[in-house]
Design an enzyme around this catalytic site. Structure first.
Site, mmCIF file in Angstrom:
data_model
loop_
_atom_site.group_PDB
_atom_site.id
_atom_site.type_symbol
_atom_site.label_atom_id
_atom_site.label_comp_id
_atom_site.label_asym_id
_atom_site.label_seq_id
_atom_site.Cartn_x
_atom_site.Cartn_y
_atom_site.Cartn_z
ATOM 1 N N GLU A 228 0.853 -1.217 0.000
ATOM 2 C CA GLU A 228 0.000 0.000 0.000
ATOM 3 C C GLU A 228 0.884 1.262 0.000
ATOM 4 O OE1 GLU A 228 -3.338 -0.144 -0.200
ATOM 5 O OE2 GLU A 228 -3.804 -2.182 0.460
HETATM 6 C C1 LIG Z 1 3.291 -9.862 0.087
HETATM 7 C C2 LIG Z 1 3.094 -8.765 -0.893
HETATM 8 C C3 LIG Z 1 1.847 -8.538 -1.450
HETATM 9 C C4 LIG Z 1 1.659 -7.550 -2.408
HETATM 10 N N1 LIG Z 1 0.437 -7.397 -3.012
HETATM 11 C C5 LIG Z 1 0.331 -6.586 -4.094
HETATM 12 C C6 LIG Z 1 -0.865 -6.571 -4.881
HETATM 13 O O1 LIG Z 1 -1.841 -7.259 -4.576
HETATM 14 N N2 LIG Z 1 -0.898 -5.787 -5.991
HETATM 15 C C7 LIG Z 1 0.156 -5.008 -6.351
HETATM 16 O O2 LIG Z 1 0.055 -4.330 -7.376
HETATM 17 N N3 LIG Z 1 1.296 -4.974 -5.624
HETATM 18 C C8 LIG Z 1 1.406 -5.759 -4.513
HETATM 19 N N4 LIG Z 1 2.575 -5.766 -3.779
HETATM 20 C C9 LIG Z 1 3.671 -4.926 -4.199
HETATM 21 C C10 LIG Z 1 3.954 -3.805 -3.245
HETATM 22 O O3 LIG Z 1 2.961 -2.828 -3.336
HETATM 23 C C11 LIG Z 1 5.371 -3.286 -3.565
HETATM 24 O O4 LIG Z 1 6.266 -4.278 -3.110
HETATM 25 C C12 LIG Z 1 5.657 -1.950 -2.954
HETATM 26 O O5 LIG Z 1 4.897 -0.945 -3.552
HETATM 27 C C13 LIG Z 1 7.136 -1.575 -3.068
HETATM 28 O O6 LIG Z 1 7.615 -1.753 -4.366
HETATM 29 P P1 LIG Z 1 8.944 -2.599 -4.607
HETATM 30 O O7 LIG Z 1 8.791 -3.893 -3.918
HETATM 31 O O8 LIG Z 1 9.222 -2.641 -6.052
HETATM 32 O O9 LIG Z 1 10.068 -1.808 -3.857
HETATM 33 P P2 LIG Z 1 10.895 -0.560 -4.438
HETATM 34 O O10 LIG Z 1 9.971 0.425 -5.039
HETATM 35 O O11 LIG Z 1 12.012 -1.064 -5.259
HETATM 36 O O12 LIG Z 1 11.455 0.050 -3.088
HETATM 37 C C14 LIG Z 1 12.608 -0.466 -2.410
HETATM 38 C C15 LIG Z 1 12.990 0.507 -1.315
HETATM 39 O O13 LIG Z 1 13.324 1.776 -1.903
HETATM 40 C C16 LIG Z 1 12.513 2.792 -1.353
HETATM 41 N N5 LIG Z 1 12.171 3.761 -2.406
HETATM 42 C C17 LIG Z 1 11.644 3.517 -3.626
HETATM 43 N N6 LIG Z 1 11.452 4.657 -4.295
HETATM 44 C C18 LIG Z 1 11.860 5.642 -3.485
HETATM 45 C C19 LIG Z 1 11.910 7.053 -3.599
HETATM 46 N N7 LIG Z 1 11.435 7.728 -4.664
HETATM 47 N N8 LIG Z 1 12.405 7.756 -2.563
HETATM 48 C C20 LIG Z 1 12.835 7.125 -1.450
HETATM 49 N N9 LIG Z 1 12.815 5.819 -1.272
HETATM 50 C C21 LIG Z 1 12.323 5.065 -2.281
HETATM 51 C C22 LIG Z 1 11.263 2.089 -0.832
HETATM 52 O O14 LIG Z 1 10.620 2.833 0.182
HETATM 53 C C23 LIG Z 1 11.850 0.786 -0.332
HETATM 54 O O15 LIG Z 1 12.371 0.956 0.953
HETATM 55 C C24 LIG Z 1 2.751 -6.734 -2.778
HETATM 56 C C25 LIG Z 1 4.006 -6.931 -2.195
HETATM 57 C C26 LIG Z 1 4.190 -7.931 -1.278
HETATM 58 C C27 LIG Z 1 5.567 -8.156 -0.715
#
Ligand SMILES: Cc1cc2nc3c(=O)[nH]c(=O)nc-3n(C[C@H](O)[C@H](O)[C@H](O)COP(=O)(O)OP(=O)(O)OC[C@H]3O[C@@H](n4cnc5c(N)ncnc54)[C@H](O)[C@@H]3O)c2cc1C
Length: 602
Positions: A410
């Site tokens: 979220e």
């Molecule tokens: C169990 C699980 C269920 C999920 N369910 C869904 C779902 O139903 N539908 C769906 O669409 N997604 C889902 N997700 C995805 C989830 O919403 C994402 O994992 C989340 O938005 C973070 O994206 P990412 O994993 O690519 O991390 P990244 O975006 O790569 O982030 C990695 C780190 O970098 C930081 N970061 C990234 N960008 C910035 C920035 N601009 N400035 C500062 N810090 C930053 C983040 O805060 C984090 O600490 C799910 C994930 C999990 C693990």
């Protein structure tokens, strides 16, 4: 009678307007119907979820699906859905309440429930055409179909609008072909409908589509294996691959390029619901911890009698209490704004959309604060259980693993921290919240001579409320100074934004706990609220510390010389107690209450 606009604070306005305790909604204000719903959901949670905890932990995905279906039969999936589409059409508070009390059994079910009722269904109820709503929402509301939400991709997580999934219009103009890969999709293993975001041609923004899924007729959709996760082990999480998936044009949600807006608004609702979904876990963790701590003896003494353990019990209780206070306060604000807009002639759909959007700042605040509190609570829960806490045989271990995800999905907590301050600044620029006037007043106050009078703080919470007012000034001073210094470039100064967000979060949470307690003390008597008063004071004490720390690091980073000295002096003034609370005593009082009742009892 419809609530008037003037009676309801706008989103973010809590910072610049004083709120009377009578104007906040609290869990003690639940109607008879809401209390019945709460009982019914709790009973379902005990019977269908907690009783089968071991199976959820053993990755029994079929059980998650089965219990989801039972939740549908009970009507729990349809609480937020308008009656016209087969739902119960209950208000926003009831929706939040359902998410709260259904979620403590296991994070697996809570995630499945949230993904289906929130981001899996809401995009259609909020943005769907009449035909789309008639066709899909009743099936989702009853649990005949389950929904999933496909936004994230391997290369597009926090940067959700950067997805590479494409949607190409067919030559006859009747359908789109979707190609791409989605990742981390909750409920993918048992859903019949996916909200899929894809890009049309070189559009700046993605577009949302309703995509049906039937594993016997997969239409180019294939699923990856179940992910092996740290927690929420029976929540189905898979990759989803689209290979020439044909979607009729009438399944486009809202308009072309509107997908990012849909995704963000669905997440706003998701965030407050996620906060709610972390509340009952906190209550249950505390109850389990206090039960253990009163039985477990070391040095011939129940460990609950040790000051070290009392501290933990008290802090866990105070955090849960503040979380409840703030979540239901915001939920009712949203409900009232929806009602107000409907009374002004908006359709329910428009009213709900705008109502939630209005409080996006509060939704982000809640998501961050409550997801971090539940994790801290589970962590201390493990500590109270000692070595047993580290064992899979006790509930703390799973609670800790399950809590971890709430800080990631979220929108990560980093993103939500930056969002809440960013949105507030934008609202100020649009004139929706007057930050400039109050910020200027704070500057004038900084230049003036401070008052040396000793105020009369004899009335309940008079000092605490004065302190909240001062913390707001501290925020205005820090954020105002940062905006002046960096202007639109502020968004590049993430450490500053995050520090400002921490201040904002603490103010909202602490104020909510105080207002709830003040309201209850006035109507039920101060003597009935003694432990609650202690919790509100304890929470505020920590909030003041955080404001001081974050304010200081911010000021030092952007101000120099005389300006820096003046602001640091201001910060000192804005975080100074006249009468310090004895937090050791406060913690003892809270812990003794929890020990006596052997549960979270507020
Ligand atoms: C169990 C699980 C269920 C999920 N369910 C869904 C779902 O139903 N539908 C769906 O669409 N997604 C889902 N997700 C995805 C989830 O919403 C994402 O994992 C989340 O938005 C973070 O994206 P990412 O994993 O690519 O991390 P990244 O975006 O790569 O982030 C990695 C780190 O970098 C930081 N970061 C990234 N960008 C910035 C920035 N601009 N400035 C500062 N810090 C930053 C983040 O805060 C984090 O600490 C799910 C994930 C999990 C693990």
């Amino acid at each position: 009678m419809a609530t008037e606009e003037k009676d309801i604070l706008r989103g973010g306005q809590f910072l610049v307007k004083e709120t009377n305790c009578e104007d906040v909604f609290t869990p003690e204000d639940f109607s008879e119907e809401q209390n019945m719903m709460k009982e019914s959901v709790m009973e379902f949670n005990d019977r269908e979820i907690i009783a089968h905890k071991a199976r959820f932990e053993a990755k029994d995905y079929a059980l998650t699906e089965e219990v989801m279906r039972k939740a549908g039969e009970m009507g729990f999936l349809s609480v937020a859905v308008p009656e016209a589409y087969g739902g119960m059409g209950m208000g926003f508070v009831s929706t939040v309440l359902t998410c709260d009390y259904i979620s403590s059994g296991t994070g697996s079910f809570s995630t499945a429930f949230g993904a289906h009722t929130g981001i899996g269904t809401m995009p259609i109820t909020l943005y769907g055409t009449e035909e789309q709503k008639q066709k899909y929402v009743p099936k989702l509301a009853s649990g005949e179909w389950f929904g999933a939400y496909c936004l994230t991709e391997p290369g597009a997580g926090s940067d959700a609008n950067s997805g590479k999934t494409t949607a190409e219009l067919s030559a006859d103009g009747k359908s789109y072909k979707i190609n791409g890969q989605k990742m981390w999709i909750s409920n993918a293993g048992f859903c019949s409908l996916m909200i899929v975001f894809a890009r049309i041609e070189d559009d700046k923004n993605i577009t949302g589509f309703i995509v049906e899924y039937d594993d016997e007729n997969p239409n180019g959709i294939t699923l990856g294996e179940e992910e092996h996760k740290l927690g929420i082990r029976a929540s189905s999480t898979r990759q989803v691959f689209f290979n020439d998936t044909v979607v009729p044009v009438e399944n486009m949600l809202a308009g072309r390029g509107e997908g990012f807006k849909i995704a963000m608004n669905a997440l706003n609702v998701g965030r407050i619901k996620l906060a709610a979904a972390c509340l009952d876990s906190q209550r249950r963790i505390l109850t389990t911890a206090v039960e253990y701590a009163t039985e477990r003896k070391q040095f011939k003494t129940p460990i609950a009698d040790f000051g070290a353990i009392k501290t933990k019990l008290a802090e866990m209780a105070a955090n849960a209490y503040a979380g409840e206070s703030a979540t239901y306060r915001a939920a009712k604000n949203i409900e009232d704004r929806i009602a107000m807009r409907e009374a002004a002639g908006n359709t329910h759909q428009e009213a709900e959309l705008k109502g939630v959007e209005e409080y996006a700042i509060e939704c982000s605040i809640l998501k961050v604060a409550v997801s971090e509190d539940v994790q801290a609570s589970a962590d201390e829960g493990i500590q109270i259980f000692g070595g047993m806490g580290f064992s899979e045989d006790t509930p703390m271990e799973a609670a800790w693993r399950d809590a971890r995800i709430a800080r990631i999905y979220e929108g990560t907590n980093e993103i939500n921290r930056m969002l809440c301050v960013g949105m507030l600044v934008k609202k100020a620029m649009k004139g929706h919240v007057d930050l400039l006037g109050p910020a200027q007043k704070v500057q004038e106050e900084l230049m003036g001579i401070p008052s040396f009078e000793t105020p009369d703080y004899s009335e309940l919470f008079s000092e605490e409320k004065a302190m909240i007012a001062k913390l707001k000034k501290a925020f205005l001073m820090v954020a105002g100074g940062a905006v002046q210094k960096f202007g639109p470039q502020l968004e590049e100064h993430q450490q500053l934004l995050i520090a400002a967000a921490d201040i904002l979060i603490e103010i909202y949470m602490a104020e909510s706990a105080i207002l709830r307690t003040e309201k209850n003390a006035k109507r039920f008597g101060e003597d009935t609220q003694s432990a609650q008063i202690a919790m509100a004071k304890l929470y505020l004490y920590h909030a003041v510390d955080i404001v001081e720390e974050k304010g200081k690091e911010s000021i030092i980073s952007f101000a120099e010389g005389d300006e820096q000295r003046m602001m640091l002096m201001g910060l000192k003034r804005f975080t100074k107690y006249t009468n310090y609370p004895d937090i050791v005593d406060l913690r003892i009082e809270i812990a003794e209450k929890v020990k006596a009742e052997k549960k979270y009892c507020f």
